[in-house]
Write an enzyme that holds these catalytic residues in place. Sequence first.
Site, mmCIF file in Angstrom:
data_model
loop_
_atom_site.group_PDB
_atom_site.id
_atom_site.type_symbol
_atom_site.label_atom_id
_atom_site.label_comp_id
_atom_site.label_asym_id
_atom_site.label_seq_id
_atom_site.Cartn_x
_atom_site.Cartn_y
_atom_site.Cartn_z
ATOM 1 N N GLU A 96 0.850 -1.204 0.000
ATOM 2 C CA GLU A 96 0.000 0.000 0.000
ATOM 3 C C GLU A 96 0.877 1.244 0.000
ATOM 4 O O GLU A 96 1.935 1.269 0.648
ATOM 5 C CB GLU A 96 -0.904 -0.023 1.243
ATOM 6 N N ASP A 98 0.214 5.316 0.618
ATOM 7 C CA ASP A 98 -0.866 6.139 1.173
ATOM 8 C C ASP A 98 -0.619 7.634 1.146
ATOM 9 O O ASP A 98 0.437 8.102 1.588
ATOM 10 C CB ASP A 98 -1.051 5.825 2.675
ATOM 11 N N GLU A 100 -3.080 10.366 3.121
ATOM 12 C CA GLU A 100 -4.288 10.612 3.906
ATOM 13 C C GLU A 100 -4.268 12.068 4.343
ATOM 14 O O GLU A 100 -3.226 12.593 4.757
ATOM 15 C CB GLU A 100 -4.368 9.689 5.125
#
Length: 280
Positions: A96, A98, A100
């Site tokens: 993953e 990311d 955010e």
Amino acid sequence: MAFSCASSLSVFLLLISYTSANFNNEFDITWGDGRGKIINDQLLTLSLDKSSGSGFESRNQYLFGKIDMQLKLVPGNSAGTVTAYYLSSKGSNWDEIDFEFLGNLSGDPYIVHTNVFSQGKGNREQQFHLWFDPTADFHTYSILWNPQRIIFSVDGTPIREFKNAESIGVPFPKNQPMRIHSSLWNADDWATRGGLVKTDWTQAPFTASYRNFKADDACVVASGKSSCGGSSGSQGWFSEELDNSKQERLRWVQKNYMIYNYCSDSKRFPQGFPPECSMP
């Protein structure tokens, strides 16, 4: 002169049609019971209210590429909300990458939270403030992912580089195809000041907007085969690294806008920092 202007307009419209992806072709709204919307193929919005958030994912899976998306984040009092934009594979040993965006009280800055998971292991957080208001207009958030490095960029300015450190025993995301995901959800148990500031539902619905998705020559994987075949090396991004100018910009961001780096959190790692933290 009229012919020239008409021709120029035609070329401009043609360029727009090629460079601005059709969201209906590229993405599916995966949850939210109507709170996620695609408008005129070119704009996607996610909304959050007290009942539910919303999210979408890409139809394609990618294994390496340069991926751009323009986002305009939730304006006003966005405390408690999280807008997540990331690449992820499936399974217990997932990879993953990311972005955010952690909301905040009106006038306080957003926190950009980044992380990299490889074979199910993350805990590689770096967090930043931005040098502009990400709610006032659209800005481009990019992930460059090749076999040597992952570079997170904002409007073309790198904010983080995660290098392949397999030579010192650190797994690197390079074998699992990943889909693009995004979601807008309530995380007021941790997102703003460690959960001290809760979501103000009188401000709902909260809305984030997306446009100008680009993954033009990223490697799409279908039925186990990559669209790049054996020609990945011909893609400029496949061996791209930060030149001197980009390295200088990265240092500028990390000096002035980084607010957390796992590689300097000695309380979290009393037995010593993860091995990739020693890489130059």
